[in-house]
Design a protein around this motif. Structure first.
Motif, PDB file in Angstrom:
ATOM      1  N   VAL A   1       0.846  -1.211   0.000  1.00 30.89           N
ATOM      2  CA  VAL A   1       0.000   0.000   0.000  1.00 30.89           C
ATOM      3  C   VAL A   1       0.879   1.259   0.000  1.00 30.89           C
ATOM      4  CG1 VAL A   1      -1.922  -1.131   1.196  1.00 30.89           C
ATOM      5  CG2 VAL A   1      -0.173   0.065   2.542  1.00 30.89           C
ATOM      6  N   PRO A   2       0.328   2.356  -0.545  1.00 25.98           N
ATOM      7  CA  PRO A   2       1.056   3.618  -0.542  1.00 25.98           C
ATOM      8  C   PRO A   2       0.627   4.495   0.632  1.00 25.98           C
ATOM      9  CG  PRO A   2      -0.841   3.834  -1.963  1.00 25.98           C
ATOM     10  CD  PRO A   2      -0.938   2.469  -1.306  1.00 25.98           C
ATOM     11  N   GLY A   3       1.205   5.688   0.695  1.00 23.30           N
ATOM     12  CA  GLY A   3       0.709   6.712   1.621  1.00 23.30           C
ATOM     13  C   GLY A   3      -0.001   7.769   0.789  1.00 23.30           C
ATOM     14  N   GLY A   4       0.130   9.027   1.176  1.00 23.34           N
ATOM     15  CA  GLY A   4      -0.536  10.096   0.423  1.00 23.34           C
ATOM     16  C   GLY A   4      -2.017  10.135   0.725  1.00 23.34           C
ATOM     17  N   SER A   5      -2.727  11.005   0.000  1.00 19.46           N
ATOM     18  CA  SER A   5      -4.160  11.175   0.293  1.00 19.46           C
ATOM     19  C   SER A   5      -5.022  10.106  -0.400  1.00 19.46           C
ATOM     20  CB  SER A   5      -4.617  12.575  -0.148  1.00 19.46           C
ATOM     21  OG  SER A   5      -4.423  12.696  -1.545  1.00 19.46           O
ATOM     22  N   SER A   6      -4.526   9.542  -1.501  1.00 24.35           N
ATOM     23  CA  SER A   6      -5.366   8.628  -2.304  1.00 24.35           C
ATOM     24  C   SER A   6      -5.945   7.442  -1.533  1.00 24.35           C
ATOM     25  CB  SER A   6      -4.593   8.119  -3.519  1.00 24.35           C
ATOM     26  OG  SER A   6      -4.101   9.181  -4.272  1.00 24.35           O
TER      27      SER A   6
ATOM     28  N   PHE B   1       4.999  -1.784   1.900  1.00 24.70           N
ATOM     29  CA  PHE B   1       4.763  -0.407   1.465  1.00 24.70           C
ATOM     30  C   PHE B   1       5.307  -0.202   0.054  1.00 24.70           C
ATOM     31  CE2 PHE B   1       4.154  -0.356   5.904  1.00 24.70           C
ATOM     32  CZ  PHE B   1       3.252   0.663   6.150  1.00 24.70           C
ATOM     33  N   THR B   2       4.539   0.503  -0.765  1.00 23.71           N
ATOM     34  CA  THR B   2       5.006   0.754  -2.140  1.00 23.71           C
ATOM     35  C   THR B   2       6.124   1.775  -2.151  1.00 23.71           C
ATOM     36  OG1 THR B   2       3.388   2.535  -2.479  1.00 23.71           O
ATOM     37  CG2 THR B   2       2.734   0.305  -3.151  1.00 23.71           C
ATOM     38  N   ASP B   3       6.103   2.687  -1.163  1.00 28.90           N
ATOM     39  CA  ASP B   3       7.121   3.744  -1.130  1.00 28.90           C
ATOM     40  C   ASP B   3       7.133   4.412   0.242  1.00 28.90           C
ATOM     41  OD1 ASP B   3       4.524   4.857  -1.812  1.00 28.90           O
ATOM     42  OD2 ASP B   3       5.533   6.728  -2.317  1.00 28.90           O
ATOM     43  N   GLU B   4       8.181   5.177   0.447  1.00 31.65           N
ATOM     44  CA  GLU B   4       8.311   5.833   1.757  1.00 31.65           C
ATOM     45  C   GLU B   4       9.113   7.118   1.607  1.00 31.65           C
ATOM     46  OE1 GLU B   4       7.344   6.888   4.543  1.00 31.65           O
ATOM     47  OE2 GLU B   4       7.202   4.947   5.584  1.00 31.65           O
ATOM     48  N   ARG B   5       8.796   8.044   2.478  1.00 33.11           N
ATOM     49  CA  ARG B   5       9.600   9.266   2.547  1.00 33.11           C
ATOM     50  C   ARG B   5      10.796   8.984   3.457  1.00 33.11           C
ATOM     51  NH1 ARG B   5       4.692  12.608   2.603  1.00 33.11           N
ATOM     52  NH2 ARG B   5       3.586  11.897   0.742  1.00 33.11           N
ATOM     53  N   CYS B   6      11.910   9.674   3.240  1.00 35.05           N
ATOM     54  CA  CYS B   6      13.111   9.394   4.047  1.00 35.05           C
ATOM     55  C   CYS B   6      13.079  10.180   5.349  1.00 35.05           C
ATOM     56  CB  CYS B   6      14.361   9.653   3.216  1.00 35.05           C
ATOM     57  SG  CYS B   6      14.512   8.400   1.939  1.00 35.05           S
TER      58      CYS B   6
ATOM     59  N   SER C   1       5.677  10.372   7.451  1.00 37.15           N
ATOM     60  CA  SER C   1       5.935   8.949   7.240  1.00 37.15           C
ATOM     61  C   SER C   1       4.698   8.204   6.723  1.00 37.15           C
ATOM     62  CB  SER C   1       6.397   8.337   8.565  1.00 37.15           C
ATOM     63  OG  SER C   1       6.273   6.935   8.527  1.00 37.15           O
ATOM     64  N   ASN C   2       4.872   7.456   5.635  1.00 37.28           N
ATOM     65  CA  ASN C   2       3.765   6.640   5.132  1.00 37.28           C
ATOM     66  C   ASN C   2       3.436   5.534   6.135  1.00 37.28           C
ATOM     67  OD1 ASN C   2       3.479   8.130   2.851  1.00 37.28           O
ATOM     68  ND2 ASN C   2       4.642   6.748   1.525  1.00 37.28           N
ATOM     69  N   TYR C   3       4.485   4.995   6.764  1.00 40.49           N
ATOM     70  CA  TYR C   3       4.256   3.969   7.776  1.00 40.49           C
ATOM     71  C   TYR C   3       3.353   4.523   8.885  1.00 40.49           C
ATOM     72  CZ  TYR C   3       4.980   1.241  11.950  1.00 40.49           C
ATOM     73  OH  TYR C   3       4.753   0.532  13.096  1.00 40.49           O
TER      74      TYR C   3
ATOM     75  N   HIS D   1       2.855  11.067 -11.026  1.00 42.58           N
ATOM     76  CA  HIS D   1       3.733  10.095 -10.363  1.00 42.58           C
ATOM     77  C   HIS D   1       2.870   9.067  -9.646  1.00 42.58           C
ATOM     78  CE1 HIS D   1       3.262  12.317  -6.458  1.00 42.58           C
ATOM     79  NE2 HIS D   1       3.558  11.138  -5.936  1.00 42.58           N
ATOM     80  N   THR D   2       3.471   7.912  -9.447  1.00 45.64           N
ATOM     81  CA  THR D   2       2.808   6.876  -8.663  1.00 45.64           C
ATOM     82  C   THR D   2       3.868   6.200  -7.810  1.00 45.64           C
ATOM     83  OG1 THR D   2       1.215   5.055  -8.755  1.00 45.64           O
ATOM     84  CG2 THR D   2       3.041   4.975 -10.347  1.00 45.64           C
ATOM     85  N   ALA D   3       3.455   5.615  -6.666  1.00 44.74           N
ATOM     86  CA  ALA D   3       4.437   5.220  -5.645  1.00 44.74           C
ATOM     87  C   ALA D   3       5.361   6.435  -5.494  1.00 44.74           C
ATOM     88  CB  ALA D   3       5.143   3.934  -6.036  1.00 44.74           C
ATOM     89  N   SER D   4       6.693   6.260  -5.485  1.00 40.28           N
ATOM     90  CA  SER D   4       7.550   7.454  -5.569  1.00 40.28           C
ATOM     91  C   SER D   4       8.361   7.403  -6.852  1.00 40.28           C
ATOM     92  CB  SER D   4       8.431   7.606  -4.326  1.00 40.28           C
ATOM     93  OG  SER D   4       7.655   8.110  -3.243  1.00 40.28           O
TER      94      SER D   4
ATOM     95  N   ASP E   1      -8.954  18.032  -8.982  1.00 45.73           N
ATOM     96  CA  ASP E   1      -7.590  18.489  -9.281  1.00 45.73           C
ATOM     97  C   ASP E   1      -6.792  17.446 -10.077  1.00 45.73           C
ATOM     98  OD1 ASP E   1      -7.689  16.881  -6.955  1.00 45.73           O
ATOM     99  OD2 ASP E   1      -5.715  17.579  -6.334  1.00 45.73           O
ATOM    100  N   LYS E   2      -7.296  16.192 -10.113  1.00 43.20           N
ATOM    101  CA  LYS E   2      -6.583  15.146 -10.867  1.00 43.20           C
ATOM    102  C   LYS E   2      -7.204  14.910 -12.255  1.00 43.20           C
ATOM    103  CE  LYS E   2      -4.125  13.478  -7.101  1.00 43.20           C
ATOM    104  NZ  LYS E   2      -4.419  12.425  -6.154  1.00 43.20           N
ATOM    105  N   ALA E   3      -8.288  15.650 -12.575  1.00 46.93           N
ATOM    106  CA  ALA E   3      -9.034  15.357 -13.802  1.00 46.93           C
ATOM    107  C   ALA E   3      -8.166  15.510 -15.056  1.00 46.93           C
ATOM    108  CB  ALA E   3     -10.276  16.234 -13.893  1.00 46.93           C
TER     109      ALA E   3
END
Ligand code: 6PG
Length: 243
Positions: free
Chosen positions: A43-48, A74-79, A87-89, A149-152, A201-203
Protein backbone atom coordinates in the motif's frame (compact mmCIF):
# COMPACT_ATOMS: atom_id res chain seq x y z
CA UNK A 1 -3.11 4.42 -22.97
CA UNK A 2 -2.80 2.87 -26.42
CA UNK A 3 -2.95 -0.88 -26.49
CA UNK A 4 -3.01 -1.21 -22.72
CA UNK A 5 -5.81 -3.33 -21.34
CA UNK A 6 -7.21 -1.72 -18.22
CA UNK A 7 -10.47 -1.52 -16.39
CA UNK A 8 -11.85 1.78 -15.26
CA UNK A 9 -14.46 1.99 -12.55
CA UNK A 10 -16.05 5.41 -12.12
CA UNK A 11 -17.76 5.87 -8.76
CA UNK A 12 -20.20 8.60 -7.79
CA UNK A 13 -17.92 10.28 -5.25
CA UNK A 14 -14.70 9.80 -3.30
CA UNK A 15 -16.48 7.95 -0.54
CA UNK A 16 -18.05 5.34 -2.77
CA UNK A 17 -14.71 4.94 -4.58
CA UNK A 18 -13.01 4.31 -1.23
CA UNK A 19 -15.65 1.76 -0.26
CA UNK A 20 -15.31 -0.01 -3.60
CA UNK A 21 -11.52 -0.17 -3.12
CA UNK A 22 -11.94 -1.59 0.39
CA UNK A 23 -14.35 -4.26 -0.91
CA UNK A 24 -11.89 -5.29 -3.60
CA UNK A 25 -9.05 -5.34 -1.07
CA UNK A 26 -11.12 -7.71 1.09
CA UNK A 27 -11.97 -9.95 -1.90
CA UNK A 28 -8.31 -10.14 -2.96
CA UNK A 29 -7.35 -11.08 0.60
CA UNK A 30 -9.97 -13.82 0.88
CA UNK A 31 -9.05 -15.22 -2.54
CA UNK A 32 -5.31 -15.25 -1.83
CA UNK A 33 -5.72 -16.88 1.57
CA UNK A 34 -8.01 -19.54 0.12
CA UNK A 35 -5.50 -20.24 -2.63
CA UNK A 36 -2.17 -20.00 -0.86
CA UNK A 37 -2.82 -19.48 2.83
CA UNK A 38 -1.43 -15.92 2.83
CA UNK A 39 -2.18 -12.48 1.40
CA UNK A 40 0.71 -10.32 0.20
CA UNK A 41 -0.29 -6.71 -0.30
CA UNK A 42 1.53 -3.39 -0.75
CA UNK A 43 0.00 0.00 0.00
CA UNK A 44 1.06 3.62 -0.54
CA UNK A 45 0.71 6.71 1.62
CA UNK A 46 -0.54 10.10 0.42
CA UNK A 47 -4.16 11.18 0.29
CA UNK A 48 -5.37 8.63 -2.30
CA UNK A 49 -5.73 5.53 -0.08
CA UNK A 50 -6.96 7.26 3.10
CA UNK A 51 -10.65 6.61 2.45
CA UNK A 52 -9.95 2.94 1.73
CA UNK A 53 -7.99 2.66 4.99
CA UNK A 54 -10.89 4.24 6.82
CA UNK A 55 -13.31 1.60 5.52
CA UNK A 56 -10.90 -1.27 6.13
CA UNK A 57 -10.49 -0.15 9.74
CA UNK A 58 -14.26 0.02 10.28
CA UNK A 59 -16.02 -2.71 12.22
CA UNK A 60 -17.85 -4.17 9.18
CA UNK A 61 -14.72 -4.59 7.15
CA UNK A 62 -12.60 -5.99 9.97
CA UNK A 63 -14.67 -9.15 9.77
CA UNK A 64 -14.21 -9.35 6.01
CA UNK A 65 -10.41 -9.24 5.80
CA UNK A 66 -8.36 -12.20 7.06
CA UNK A 67 -5.71 -10.04 8.75
CA UNK A 68 -3.71 -12.72 10.50
CA UNK A 69 -2.39 -14.36 7.28
CA UNK A 70 -1.78 -10.90 5.72
CA UNK A 71 1.75 -9.67 4.99
CA UNK A 72 1.67 -5.93 4.44
CA UNK A 73 4.37 -4.02 2.56
CA UNK A 74 4.76 -0.41 1.47
CA UNK A 75 5.01 0.75 -2.14
CA UNK A 76 7.12 3.74 -1.13
CA UNK A 77 8.31 5.83 1.76
CA UNK A 78 9.60 9.27 2.55
CA UNK A 79 13.11 9.39 4.05
CA UNK A 80 12.00 10.35 7.53
CA UNK A 81 11.75 8.46 10.84
CA UNK A 82 8.58 6.41 11.42
CA UNK A 83 7.22 8.91 13.96
CA UNK A 84 7.35 11.80 11.45
CA UNK A 85 4.09 13.37 10.21
CA UNK A 86 5.34 12.66 6.69
CA UNK A 87 5.93 8.95 7.24
CA UNK A 88 3.76 6.64 5.13
CA UNK A 89 4.26 3.97 7.78
CA UNK A 90 2.85 6.30 10.42
CA UNK A 91 -0.15 7.18 8.26
CA UNK A 92 -1.02 3.55 7.55
CA UNK A 93 -0.26 2.52 11.08
CA UNK A 94 -2.52 5.12 12.67
CA UNK A 95 -5.36 4.93 10.20
CA UNK A 96 -5.46 1.17 9.69
CA UNK A 97 -2.91 -1.14 11.30
CA UNK A 98 -3.59 -0.06 14.87
CA UNK A 99 -7.25 -0.98 14.32
CA UNK A 100 -6.90 -4.48 12.90
CA UNK A 101 -5.57 -7.85 14.01
CA UNK A 102 -2.37 -7.94 11.97
CA UNK A 103 0.78 -9.34 13.59
CA UNK A 104 3.61 -6.86 14.19
CA UNK A 105 6.09 -8.99 12.26
CA UNK A 106 3.76 -9.10 9.26
CA UNK A 107 4.10 -5.33 8.82
CA UNK A 108 7.08 -4.68 6.56
CA UNK A 109 7.97 -1.03 6.68
CA UNK A 110 10.66 0.74 4.69
CA UNK A 111 13.25 2.22 7.06
CA UNK A 112 13.02 5.89 6.12
CA UNK A 113 15.35 6.82 8.96
CA UNK A 114 18.34 4.93 7.45
CA UNK A 115 20.56 6.17 4.65
CA UNK A 116 18.40 5.91 1.50
CA UNK A 117 20.64 3.52 -0.46
CA UNK A 118 20.98 1.16 2.49
CA UNK A 119 17.25 1.30 3.26
CA UNK A 120 16.44 0.37 -0.36
CA UNK A 121 18.89 -2.57 -0.32
CA UNK A 122 17.53 -3.78 3.01
CA UNK A 123 13.93 -3.59 1.83
CA UNK A 124 14.73 -5.52 -1.32
CA UNK A 125 16.36 -8.22 0.85
CA UNK A 126 13.34 -8.27 3.15
CA UNK A 127 11.03 -8.68 0.17
CA UNK A 128 13.08 -11.55 -1.20
CA UNK A 129 13.27 -13.25 2.19
CA UNK A 130 9.49 -13.08 2.51
CA UNK A 131 8.48 -13.75 -1.09
CA UNK A 132 11.44 -15.23 -2.96
CA UNK A 133 13.62 -13.70 -5.70
CA UNK A 134 10.73 -12.78 -8.01
CA UNK A 135 8.04 -11.38 -5.68
CA UNK A 136 4.49 -11.53 -7.00
CA UNK A 137 2.06 -9.52 -4.87
CA UNK A 138 -1.55 -10.58 -4.67
CA UNK A 139 -2.47 -6.90 -4.66
CA UNK A 140 -0.61 -3.61 -5.02
CA UNK A 141 -2.57 -0.45 -4.28
CA UNK A 142 -1.33 2.81 -5.82
CA UNK A 143 -2.33 6.47 -5.94
CA UNK A 144 -1.55 9.01 -8.64
CA UNK A 145 -0.23 12.51 -8.04
CA UNK A 146 -1.30 15.53 -10.10
CA UNK A 147 2.07 15.27 -11.85
CA UNK A 148 1.17 11.61 -12.72
CA UNK A 149 3.73 10.10 -10.36
CA UNK A 150 2.81 6.88 -8.66
CA UNK A 151 4.44 5.22 -5.65
CA UNK A 152 7.55 7.45 -5.57
CA UNK A 153 8.23 7.09 -9.28
CA UNK A 154 8.38 10.71 -10.40
CA UNK A 155 8.43 12.10 -13.95
CA UNK A 156 11.86 11.96 -15.60
CA UNK A 157 13.46 10.23 -12.63
CA UNK A 158 16.02 7.44 -12.56
CA UNK A 159 13.61 5.35 -10.52
CA UNK A 160 11.01 5.16 -13.28
CA UNK A 161 13.66 3.83 -15.69
CA UNK A 162 14.86 1.06 -13.35
CA UNK A 163 14.65 -2.34 -15.01
CA UNK A 164 16.50 -4.60 -12.58
CA UNK A 165 16.10 -3.71 -8.92
CA UNK A 166 12.80 -4.11 -7.09
CA UNK A 167 13.33 -1.23 -4.66
CA UNK A 168 15.40 1.91 -5.17
CA UNK A 169 16.27 5.16 -3.43
CA UNK A 170 15.90 8.21 -5.63
CA UNK A 171 16.59 11.90 -5.12
CA UNK A 172 13.48 13.79 -6.26
CA UNK A 173 14.58 17.18 -7.50
CA UNK A 174 11.21 18.90 -7.16
CA UNK A 175 10.84 17.74 -3.54
CA UNK A 176 14.48 18.35 -2.65
CA UNK A 177 14.40 15.00 -0.87
CA UNK A 178 15.09 11.32 -1.25
CA UNK A 179 12.27 8.78 -1.59
CA UNK A 180 12.29 4.99 -1.36
CA UNK A 181 10.12 3.24 -3.88
CA UNK A 182 9.13 -0.07 -5.42
CA UNK A 183 10.00 -0.12 -9.12
CA UNK A 184 7.94 -0.91 -12.21
CA UNK A 185 9.37 -4.44 -12.69
CA UNK A 186 8.13 -5.36 -9.21
CA UNK A 187 4.78 -3.57 -9.52
CA UNK A 188 4.11 -5.12 -12.92
CA UNK A 189 4.74 -8.62 -11.59
CA UNK A 190 1.69 -8.35 -9.32
CA UNK A 191 -1.46 -10.40 -9.78
CA UNK A 192 -3.59 -7.32 -9.30
CA UNK A 193 -2.90 -3.59 -9.22
CA UNK A 194 -5.50 -1.06 -8.15
CA UNK A 195 -4.92 2.64 -8.83
CA UNK A 196 -7.05 5.02 -6.76
CA UNK A 197 -7.71 8.56 -8.01
CA UNK A 198 -10.19 11.08 -6.70
CA UNK A 199 -10.80 14.81 -6.88
CA UNK A 200 -11.23 17.42 -9.62
CA UNK A 201 -7.59 18.49 -9.28
CA UNK A 202 -6.58 15.15 -10.87
CA UNK A 203 -9.03 15.36 -13.80
CA UNK A 204 -6.64 16.85 -16.37
CA UNK A 205 -3.83 14.46 -15.41
CA UNK A 206 -6.14 11.45 -15.59
CA UNK A 207 -7.37 12.47 -19.04
CA UNK A 208 -3.79 12.94 -20.25
CA UNK A 209 -2.74 9.56 -18.87
CA UNK A 210 -5.74 7.68 -20.26
CA UNK A 211 -6.14 9.45 -23.59
CA UNK A 212 -2.77 10.97 -24.41
CA UNK A 213 0.28 9.30 -25.93
CA UNK A 214 2.18 6.83 -23.80
CA UNK A 215 5.40 8.09 -22.25
CA UNK A 216 5.99 6.47 -18.90
CA UNK A 217 9.10 8.53 -18.30
CA UNK A 218 6.97 11.69 -18.39
CA UNK A 219 3.87 10.02 -16.90
CA UNK A 220 5.15 7.27 -14.59
CA UNK A 221 1.68 5.89 -13.84
CA UNK A 222 1.44 4.89 -17.51
CA UNK A 223 4.28 2.46 -16.83
CA UNK A 224 1.98 0.42 -14.59
CA UNK A 225 1.05 -2.45 -16.89
CA UNK A 226 0.98 -5.81 -15.10
CA UNK A 227 2.62 -8.52 -17.19
CA UNK A 228 -0.09 -11.07 -16.60
CA UNK A 229 -2.05 -9.56 -13.72
CA UNK A 230 -5.08 -7.29 -13.71
CA UNK A 231 -5.07 -3.49 -13.59
CA UNK A 232 -8.06 -1.65 -12.21
CA UNK A 233 -8.48 2.10 -11.90
CA UNK A 234 -11.01 3.19 -9.28
CA UNK A 235 -11.81 6.86 -9.73
CA UNK A 236 -14.55 9.24 -8.68
CA UNK A 237 -16.72 11.31 -11.02
CA UNK A 238 -14.77 14.48 -10.30
CA UNK A 239 -11.48 12.91 -11.37
CA UNK A 240 -13.17 11.37 -14.42
CA UNK A 241 -14.86 14.62 -15.50
CA UNK A 242 -12.58 15.20 -18.51
CA UNK A 243 -12.66 11.64 -19.86
C1 6PG B 1 3.15 9.17 -1.05
C2 6PG B 1 2.42 8.03 -1.66
C3 6PG B 1 2.24 8.19 -3.15
C4 6PG B 1 0.90 8.81 -3.42
C5 6PG B 1 0.90 9.49 -4.72
C6 6PG B 1 -0.29 10.36 -4.94
O1 6PG B 1 4.09 8.92 -0.31
O2 6PG B 1 2.73 10.30 -1.28
O3 6PG B 1 2.89 6.82 -1.29
O4 6PG B 1 2.33 7.01 -3.86
O5 6PG B 1 -0.15 7.93 -3.39
O6 6PG B 1 2.01 10.28 -4.62
O7 6PG B 1 -0.32 11.37 -3.97
P1 6PG B 1 -1.66 11.75 -3.28
O8 6PG B 1 -2.35 10.49 -3.01
O9 6PG B 1 -1.30 12.50 -2.02
O10 6PG B 1 -2.36 12.60 -4.28
Amino acid sequence: MDGTPYNLLICEDAESAAREAAERFACAAVRAVAKRGAFHVAVPGGSSPRGMFHYLASRDFQQLVPWSPTELFFTDERCVPPESDESNYRLVSESLLSEVAIAEDSIHRMRGEDTPEQAALDYESELHRAMGPSPCFDLIVLGMGVDTHTASLFPNSNAVLETGKHVVADYVEKLGAYRLTMTLPLINNAEQVMILVHGADKAASLAEVMQGPRDSCLHPVQGVRPISGRLLWIVDRAAASLL
